[in-house]
Design an enzyme around this catalytic site. Sequence first.
Site, short mmCIF file in Angstrom:
data_model
loop_
_atom_site.label_atom_id
_atom_site.label_comp_id
_atom_site.label_asym_id
_atom_site.label_seq_id
_atom_site.Cartn_x
_atom_site.Cartn_y
_atom_site.Cartn_z
N GLY A 240 0.87 -4.09 -2.48
CA GLY A 240 0.09 -3.50 -3.67
C GLY A 240 0.97 -2.75 -4.76
O GLY A 240 1.79 -1.68 -4.16
N ARG B 43 3.22 -10.22 -1.66
CA ARG B 43 3.04 -9.93 -0.26
C ARG B 43 3.69 -10.67 0.83
O ARG B 43 3.55 -10.49 1.92
CB ARG B 43 1.72 -9.59 0.23
CG ARG B 43 0.90 -8.32 -0.55
CD ARG B 43 -0.38 -8.31 0.09
NE ARG B 43 -1.19 -7.18 -0.55
CZ ARG B 43 -0.92 -5.67 -0.29
NH1 ARG B 43 -0.05 -5.54 0.54
NH2 ARG B 43 -1.77 -4.99 -0.81
N LYS C 137 6.69 3.18 -0.66
CA LYS C 137 5.55 3.30 -1.66
C LYS C 137 4.28 2.77 -1.15
O LYS C 137 4.30 1.88 -0.11
CB LYS C 137 5.94 2.31 -2.88
CG LYS C 137 5.76 0.77 -2.71
CD LYS C 137 4.31 0.32 -2.93
CE LYS C 137 3.95 -0.57 -1.81
NZ LYS C 137 2.87 -1.38 -1.97
N THR C 138 3.53 3.33 -1.36
CA THR C 138 1.90 2.95 -1.03
C THR C 138 1.02 3.99 -1.56
O THR C 138 1.18 5.25 -1.20
CB THR C 138 1.63 2.41 0.40
OG1 THR C 138 0.32 2.13 0.49
CG2 THR C 138 2.09 3.55 1.61
N ASP D 88 4.75 0.13 4.67
CA ASP D 88 5.17 -0.08 6.09
C ASP D 88 5.61 -1.41 6.28
O ASP D 88 6.74 -1.66 6.91
CB ASP D 88 4.07 0.36 6.82
CG ASP D 88 2.82 -0.27 6.68
OD1 ASP D 88 2.33 -0.85 5.51
OD2 ASP D 88 1.92 -0.13 7.50
N ASP D 89 4.81 -2.78 6.09
CA ASP D 89 5.13 -3.99 6.14
C ASP D 89 6.61 -4.47 5.40
O ASP D 89 7.36 -4.83 5.85
CB ASP D 89 4.13 -4.77 5.92
CG ASP D 89 2.99 -4.76 6.88
OD1 ASP D 89 3.18 -4.38 8.06
OD2 ASP D 89 1.77 -4.82 6.25
N TYR E 56 -8.06 -0.66 -7.46
CA TYR E 56 -6.97 -1.40 -8.19
C TYR E 56 -6.92 -0.64 -9.51
O TYR E 56 -5.81 -0.52 -10.19
CB TYR E 56 -7.59 -2.76 -8.53
CG TYR E 56 -7.78 -3.45 -7.33
CD1 TYR E 56 -6.50 -4.09 -6.71
CD2 TYR E 56 -9.05 -3.82 -6.74
CE1 TYR E 56 -6.43 -4.78 -5.49
CE2 TYR E 56 -9.25 -4.42 -5.63
CZ TYR E 56 -8.01 -5.00 -5.12
OH TYR E 56 -7.90 -5.72 -3.88
N ASP F 170 -1.97 4.46 -0.24
CA ASP F 170 -2.59 4.66 1.02
C ASP F 170 -2.06 6.04 1.49
O ASP F 170 -2.95 6.69 2.40
CB ASP F 170 -2.56 3.45 2.05
CG ASP F 170 -3.17 2.14 1.43
OD1 ASP F 170 -3.78 2.40 0.62
OD2 ASP F 170 -3.21 1.44 2.31
#
Length: 694
Positions: free
Chosen positions: A106, A170, A225-226, A200-201, A566, A228
């Site tokens: 994302g 993704r 990056k994220t 993480d992924d 978003y 979250d």
Amino acid sequence: MESLNIKSLESLLNHPKTIHVTSDVNTETIERRAFSPKKIKIFSTRYTSLKDAPEFKFGVNQEAEKALSDIVNNHVQFIVPGEDKSESAKASFSIRRNIGVFFSGGSAPGGHNVISGLFDEMKKYNPDSRLYGFLFGPDGLLESKQVEITNSLVDAYRNMGGFSMIKTGRTKIDSKHKMEAALKTCMELKLDALVVIGGDDSNTNAAFLAQYFKGSGIKVIGVPKTIDGDIQVKTNDGEMLCAISFGFHTAARAFSQNISNLTTDAGSDIKYWHICKVMGRVASHLTLECAFQTHANLSLIGEELADYTDQKRIEKAKEKGTVDYNAYGMTLRHLSRLICDVIVRRAAIGKNYGVIILPEGILEFINEIQVFIIKLNKIIADYNYIHDNDFHSSFPALADKLEYLRRLARGMADKGQFPIWNLRDDDLFNQLPLFFQEGLLVERDTHGNFQFSQVKTEKIVMDMVKEYLNVLKEQGKYKIGIEHSYFKSLMENANMIPDKYARAIFKNPDGACLIIKESIISLKTMKQALVSHDLISQDEPLPAPIITIYKKSEPKFKTQTHFYGYDGRGSDPTHFDCNYSYNLGMIAFHLIANGATGQMAAIRNLEKKFDKWEPIGIPIAKLMHLEERNGKMQLVIEKTLVDANSNAFLVFKALREEWLAAESHQDRYRRPGPVRFMGDSEEDRPITLMLNSI
Ligand code: FBP
């Protein structure tokens, strides 16, 4: 006449003011693009070197030792001045390089600045170096779809949000075939290095690519990056190396501005409860940050719910000499009770409005739902494996999926393969509303993650809340408190003695906010109360002021639901994220120029003032652990959840009663204001980050 109109429209369209106000590029954008983020001091020295820091230790996973053997022994590396390099080392530092970069997962505010930091630094050392941006995330790398990132392209996106420059995706690079395709692309472009900007992924992808590319000499660097906020890196000794990923601050601030606006509106028209679901696939960091930013009345932290115990049930079972296993862990019913409790308490003080923040990943912490998620993950993964066909393509409609589950429960489908789904599961699952069943069966993403953003969690929770509030209303427990002074003046104006009536109808006749007795749940029962206190006779009608009071005490529960995700993810970055992400881009370059691979660019001391920021490289392989994905155990970077012992959580716990404002008349809402990128905002960084650093 027509030609005259056309002419005047033409001149209107060509008027400088029209051109100015209808341009795609407004003043804010021009200012953003022109803004120069600050650079960590070390980057003003001509050359840098890397200094290994083996004193920072991690618990390394055995599987990671095997699968990532060439990078698992990397150490944390500090970027230090490198003026003492030999002439040949200086020359090799500045050689002409080809570097590839892609976004993954994302979008997160600041991504474009990682690219601009990397680009500027790369060009500073060698203007002939080239940066390639792979399009649509990992797919661009696998399919060799890329653009050369030029000065003008970078300039158009400086300090701007999103990942729109080269888009994102993704796709998981999880097979030998994909690894080969990735290597082929990099070889064809003669890349020296690849930079993966992701969560993480995606950083897991970066580690496996680094391992696979080791023999080719192509370096792979990850950038965390994220929005979250769940990539945080601490050593075994608790030393914080990466306190937060870029994008978290902006997303939290953008959500918070909206939530804060809702608190203002809720406190103005005093008739709505606003339920705000906030992104964060699993961890509740964003919700916690929004709680600090806005002081919303109730913020639920998933990680806390997971530890929930029902003391009453535990005690009861103890008395009987048994153990009640249902008393441990939160159920949806518990959760709705908890929310109702807050609503009822605020109503009692006359506030039939408020704002609730619910983390998107809350379901992960609700036992009964988590069990479904795990079981369904396994069932879908096994189905795909056994049938070599996608579960969702085989059963596109919900009814077909449910029928398949039913057959599993009866042991009629794939006999013997799925004892995991039994008749009890099927029964319980079928008791859930259809939209929720559909949500739980939604397709997993390519990394095997459950897509929480696709589930209307807020609806299922609030439907249960509404149902239970109706029960409480019927029991006379959910009432709007009446201000004593209002009651008094209403009665006196009607020549009625307030005290007498107060004792007959209120359970707290001397309170500042009066609550009608639980036994009074209708005008009829109100009349009985007055009759039994000899205030009116059976034949007399209820006095008008009493009817007014009763009507005012009757709660109407009205909600508005909102999903913040978003929108905030696409916001332009804050000052903090502009600086942070730009420096991460520069760090990525310095790691590459110093020969590192399998490392994640990071900044230590983020919670401190800018001049304390320290650029480092973190060994990605050492962050891996085994996790269930697509029904199998896989190596991935471990997500960091909200720590119930962290300063931020402890402060939140201590203050939440005040923010609930169910005792005092004054609400405690905070107004964080809009996202800023300039001005005196040196101190403007995540509040949770600042608290955790104390
Ligand atoms: P990343 O982990 O890729 O940074 O994405 C985080 C996130 O924004 C979550 O908060 C959210 O659950 C998810 O992405 C939504 O995914 P999608 O963009 O596929 O709808």
